[in-house]
Design a protein around this motif. Sequence first.
Motif, short mmCIF file in Angstrom:
data_model
loop_
_atom_site.label_atom_id
_atom_site.label_comp_id
_atom_site.label_asym_id
_atom_site.label_seq_id
_atom_site.Cartn_x
_atom_site.Cartn_y
_atom_site.Cartn_z
N ILE A 12 5.42 0.29 -8.54
CA ILE A 12 4.60 -0.75 -7.91
C ILE A 12 3.12 -0.42 -8.11
CG2 ILE A 12 3.99 -1.85 -5.71
CD1 ILE A 12 6.89 -1.25 -4.81
N ASP A 13 2.32 -1.38 -8.48
CA ASP A 13 0.89 -1.17 -8.69
C ASP A 13 0.23 -0.65 -7.41
OD1 ASP A 13 -2.08 -2.51 -8.56
OD2 ASP A 13 -1.55 -1.94 -10.60
N ILE A 14 -0.62 0.38 -7.55
CA ILE A 14 -1.22 1.02 -6.39
C ILE A 14 -2.05 0.04 -5.56
CG2 ILE A 14 -3.24 1.84 -7.69
CD1 ILE A 14 -1.48 3.76 -4.87
N LYS A 15 -2.74 -0.90 -6.21
CA LYS A 15 -3.57 -1.86 -5.49
C LYS A 15 -2.72 -2.82 -4.67
CE LYS A 15 -7.47 -1.56 -8.67
NZ LYS A 15 -8.25 -2.23 -9.74
N VAL A 16 -1.57 -3.18 -5.22
CA VAL A 16 -0.62 -4.05 -4.49
C VAL A 16 -0.10 -3.32 -3.25
CG1 VAL A 16 1.62 -5.22 -4.61
CG2 VAL A 16 0.04 -5.34 -6.55
N ALA A 17 0.24 -2.04 -3.43
CA ALA A 17 0.77 -1.23 -2.33
C ALA A 17 -0.27 -1.08 -1.22
CB ALA A 17 1.18 0.15 -2.86
N LEU A 18 -1.52 -0.78 -1.60
CA LEU A 18 -2.56 -0.58 -0.59
C LEU A 18 -2.90 -1.87 0.15
CD1 LEU A 18 -4.98 1.88 -2.42
CD2 LEU A 18 -3.32 2.39 -0.63
N LYS A 19 -2.89 -2.99 -0.56
CA LYS A 19 -3.16 -4.27 0.10
C LYS A 19 -2.09 -4.57 1.15
CE LYS A 19 -4.15 -9.16 -0.77
NZ LYS A 19 -4.23 -10.24 -1.78
N ALA A 20 -0.83 -4.27 0.80
CA ALA A 20 0.27 -4.48 1.74
C ALA A 20 0.10 -3.61 2.98
CB ALA A 20 1.60 -4.19 1.07
N LEU A 21 -0.27 -2.33 2.77
CA LEU A 21 -0.43 -1.40 3.89
C LEU A 21 -1.58 -1.80 4.80
CD1 LEU A 21 0.26 1.90 1.98
CD2 LEU A 21 1.52 1.12 3.98
N GLN A 22 -2.65 -2.32 4.20
CA GLN A 22 -3.82 -2.69 4.99
C GLN A 22 -3.58 -3.94 5.83
OE1 GLN A 22 -7.03 -0.47 2.02
NE2 GLN A 22 -6.91 -2.68 1.96
#
Length: 218
Positions: free
Chosen positions: A143-153
Amino acid sequence: NVVMEVSSHALDQNRVGGCRFNGAVFTNLTQDHLDYHITMENYFKAKALLFEHLTEGDFAVINLDDEYGQKFLSVVPEGVRKFTYGVKNTADIMAKDIEFSLNGAEFKLLINGEEHNVNLHMNGMFSVYNVLAAVSSAVAMGIDIKVALKALQNVHGVAGRFEIVNKKPLVIVDYAHTPDGLENVLKSAREITPKDGKLICLFGCGGDRDATKRPKMG
């Protein structure tokens, strides 16, 4: 995809024998369930079963800051992809410059030589560790790191887990039920307690399971 917690009881009693796991995540191992396992070594061996049953191409995510981290790494079979995370010890995925406030946690995520700014609506050092575990798993799954971080935020935490129920005075509710859990909650609460303020703790440890942890929590 299904993400599930697997208890040491389930592993020891082969209750997940019919489940095929593509990956396993180790967060920490501290005293709990010794009414069942008797010793910490037995507890570790039960948890380790999840990792020992991984096969080539699967992934294992390990918290290197936990004292059992290296021990879990050692039981991962050949061919299984390993991903480590941590704050104190050098790992594949790390958090640094961590700051806490009433609004949540902020830190820099280090991965593959890159830095990413992370702003969470969740609080406490344990939340930072959980986020590192989740990000490591996302990376392992491609999974793309930016996609993962956006979900977590976009995650606002779970009710009853370091939940701020009142701001003046500041009141926090948590479900800590182990010595380590209570210590982490108190450390996290201290982080956002004003320097001239008091930190008051009201806790209970009910039930009739591992009674040996009660005095340690006290």
